[in-house]
Scaffold this active site. Structure first.
Site, short mmCIF file in Angstrom:
data_model
loop_
_atom_site.label_atom_id
_atom_site.label_comp_id
_atom_site.label_asym_id
_atom_site.label_seq_id
_atom_site.Cartn_x
_atom_site.Cartn_y
_atom_site.Cartn_z
N ASN A 4 11.11 1.36 2.54
CA ASN A 4 9.83 1.61 3.22
C ASN A 4 9.96 2.76 4.20
O ASN A 4 11.03 2.97 4.77
CB ASN A 4 9.39 0.35 3.98
CG ASN A 4 7.92 0.37 4.35
OD1 ASN A 4 7.07 0.45 3.46
ND2 ASN A 4 7.60 0.34 5.63
N THR A 56 0.41 5.47 -1.69
CA THR A 56 -0.04 6.61 -0.86
C THR A 56 0.21 7.93 -1.61
O THR A 56 -0.57 8.88 -1.48
CB THR A 56 0.64 6.63 0.53
OG1 THR A 56 2.05 6.56 0.36
CG2 THR A 56 0.17 5.49 1.40
N HIS A 104 -4.03 -9.96 -3.98
CA HIS A 104 -5.28 -9.74 -3.24
C HIS A 104 -6.44 -9.30 -4.12
O HIS A 104 -7.43 -8.78 -3.61
CB HIS A 104 -5.03 -8.72 -2.11
CG HIS A 104 -4.05 -9.21 -1.09
ND1 HIS A 104 -3.32 -8.38 -0.28
CD2 HIS A 104 -3.66 -10.47 -0.76
CE1 HIS A 104 -2.53 -9.10 0.51
NE2 HIS A 104 -2.72 -10.38 0.23
N GLN A 158 0.46 -6.47 -3.43
CA GLN A 158 -0.63 -6.73 -2.48
C GLN A 158 -1.77 -5.76 -2.73
O GLN A 158 -2.82 -5.88 -2.13
CB GLN A 158 -0.12 -6.53 -1.05
CG GLN A 158 1.00 -7.47 -0.67
CD GLN A 158 1.62 -7.07 0.66
OE1 GLN A 158 1.09 -7.38 1.72
NE2 GLN A 158 2.74 -6.38 0.62
N ALA A 193 0.81 -1.22 0.00
CA ALA A 193 0.00 0.00 0.00
C ALA A 193 0.85 1.27 0.00
O ALA A 193 0.42 2.31 -0.51
CB ALA A 193 -0.94 -0.02 1.20
N CYS A 246 -21.31 -19.32 -7.27
CA CYS A 246 -20.91 -20.02 -8.51
C CYS A 246 -19.56 -19.55 -9.03
O CYS A 246 -19.03 -20.13 -9.98
CB CYS A 246 -21.98 -19.87 -9.60
SG CYS A 246 -22.10 -18.20 -10.29
N CYS A 281 -26.18 -12.61 -7.79
CA CYS A 281 -25.76 -13.17 -9.07
C CYS A 281 -26.98 -13.39 -9.98
O CYS A 281 -27.95 -14.05 -9.57
CB CYS A 281 -25.05 -14.49 -8.82
SG CYS A 281 -24.55 -15.32 -10.33
P1 NAD Z 1 0.35 -1.64 5.14
O1 NAD Z 1 -0.64 -0.55 5.31
O2 NAD Z 1 0.40 -2.72 6.15
O3 NAD Z 1 1.84 -1.05 5.05
C1 NAD Z 1 2.18 0.00 4.23
C2 NAD Z 1 3.60 0.43 4.62
O4 NAD Z 1 4.01 1.44 3.72
C3 NAD Z 1 3.70 1.03 6.03
O5 NAD Z 1 4.85 0.52 6.66
C4 NAD Z 1 3.84 2.54 5.77
O6 NAD Z 1 4.57 3.21 6.79
C5 NAD Z 1 4.59 2.50 4.45
N1 NAD Z 1 4.39 3.70 3.62
C6 NAD Z 1 3.31 4.49 3.49
N2 NAD Z 1 3.51 5.43 2.54
C7 NAD Z 1 4.77 5.22 2.08
C8 NAD Z 1 5.56 5.85 1.07
N3 NAD Z 1 5.11 6.89 0.36
N4 NAD Z 1 6.81 5.36 0.83
C9 NAD Z 1 7.29 4.29 1.54
N5 NAD Z 1 6.58 3.66 2.50
C10 NAD Z 1 5.33 4.11 2.75
O7 NAD Z 1 0.10 -2.21 3.70
P2 NAD Z 1 0.60 -3.52 3.01
O8 NAD Z 1 1.84 -4.03 3.67
O9 NAD Z 1 0.59 -3.25 1.60
O10 NAD Z 1 -0.53 -4.61 3.32
C11 NAD Z 1 -1.76 -4.42 3.88
C12 NAD Z 1 -2.94 -4.74 3.01
O11 NAD Z 1 -3.51 -3.53 2.63
C13 NAD Z 1 -2.71 -5.46 1.74
O12 NAD Z 1 -3.38 -6.66 1.83
C14 NAD Z 1 -3.37 -4.62 0.63
O13 NAD Z 1 -4.22 -5.45 -0.11
C15 NAD Z 1 -4.22 -3.65 1.40
N6 NAD Z 1 -4.31 -2.28 0.90
C16 NAD Z 1 -4.19 -1.99 -0.41
C17 NAD Z 1 -4.28 -0.68 -0.84
C18 NAD Z 1 -4.15 -0.36 -2.31
O14 NAD Z 1 -4.56 -1.16 -3.14
N7 NAD Z 1 -3.56 0.77 -2.65
C19 NAD Z 1 -4.50 0.34 0.08
C20 NAD Z 1 -4.64 0.00 1.44
C21 NAD Z 1 -4.54 -1.32 1.84
#
Ligand code: NAD
Length: 259
Positions: free
Chosen positions: A216, A27, A118, A100, A23, A129, A150
């Protein structure tokens, strides 16, 4: 030697580099993560994204999904890091992206080999189904206060994304493990590595001899295993690496144009 140059050199040396994104890579596109400082989990209870809650109260679960995920994700565009990965794939440096994320931004940035652990925001699925639908049809039903059902079997339709408590698709997981075990360089970008089984992939890669690089903002569960660990925002760090890789490859096709 600084970390940016070290990573660029490892990438040039690698024969099968793979990225795992979370995620945090999205961001910068305006999609909040779950566990970061402004994560979604600061504002609501994560158990509401559990499959048991969905089966008990599908309407509330759908509404929450639309409000917290769908409406935000549909507006989002790929950012500089998605494009950097796509460019590295085009140059033959990255062989694929395991994500993810459900936001579809790697495909929108034109990465070809994307493994979505995911699921994908664009689809919904019948829990009975297994038929898949364009999610917009289901969202129309939700906005009209009807639970999407469905048209073929009458089963309950849910977003085709993995809720907590649900297994991952076997074939998707098999491909992800295959990529991880073949990799000689495994990059983690923007993930806390706290969701299983996705967080086993760096270990699979590492135990097959890959170098592990983690970029990260904030700690991850697997920092002690990283060969190089960069603390920082992906969108600030990763494009610089891509630019350096491109320069090192002696610029057959010009300089990265997203500087
Ligand atoms: P997480 O929220 O657990 O971790 C995200 C990590 O990224 C955190 O450690 C955070 O501090 C770090 N972070 C945030 N912005 C950042 C940036 N600009 N640069 C570097 N690091 C940054 O998310 P995850 O580990 O991906 O897993 C959690 C679940 O969240 C997954 O299953 C995913 O499916 C779901 N998710 C997906 C989305 C999406 O599709 N964009 C959004 C939210 C959650």
């Amino acid at each position: 030697m600084n970390q940016i140059r070290m990573i660029a050199e490892e990438m040039i040396r690698s024969r099968f580099a793979v990225a795992l994104t979370g995620a945090g890579i999205s961001t910068a596109s305006g999609i909040p993560d779950f566990r970061g400082p402004s994560g979604i989990w600061k504002t609501f209870d994560p158990s509401l994204f559990h499959i048991s809650y969905f089966m008990k109260d599908p309407m509330s679960s759908w509404k929450l999904f639309v409000e917290k995920m769908y409406d935000t994700i549909k507006k989002a565009k790929p950012n500089i890091s998605h494009y950097a990965l796509s460019r590295l794939e085009e140059m033959g440096v990255i062989k694929g992206v395991i994500t993810q994320n459900i936001d579809d931004l790697h495909r929108k940035a034109n990465t070809k080999e994307v493994i979505e652990l995911h699921g994908n925001i664009n689809f919904s699925i019948c829990t009975q189904c297994g038929r898949r639908f364009n999610i917009e049809e289901s969202i129309k039903e939700v906005r009209a206060n009807r639970v999407p059902l469905c048209p073929y079997c009458g089963g309950l339709i849910k977003p085709d994304v993995v809720f907590f408590g649900e297994p991952l698709n076997d074939e998707t997981l098999r491909r992800a493990y295959d990529f991880a075990s073949k990799s000689d360089l495994f990059l983690v970008l923007g993930s806390s590595l706290s969701v299983s089984p996705a967080n086993q992939l760096p270990i699979v890669a590492k135990s097959n001899g890959a170098k592990l690089i983690i970029i990260n903002a904030g700690p991850t569960e697997f920092d002690p295993y990283a060969d190089i660990r960069v603390e920082g925002r992906v969108e600030e760090v990763f494009p610089r690496i891509c630019k350096l890789v491109e320069e090192m490859i002696a610029s057959k096709s010009g300089i990265c144009d997203y500087d």
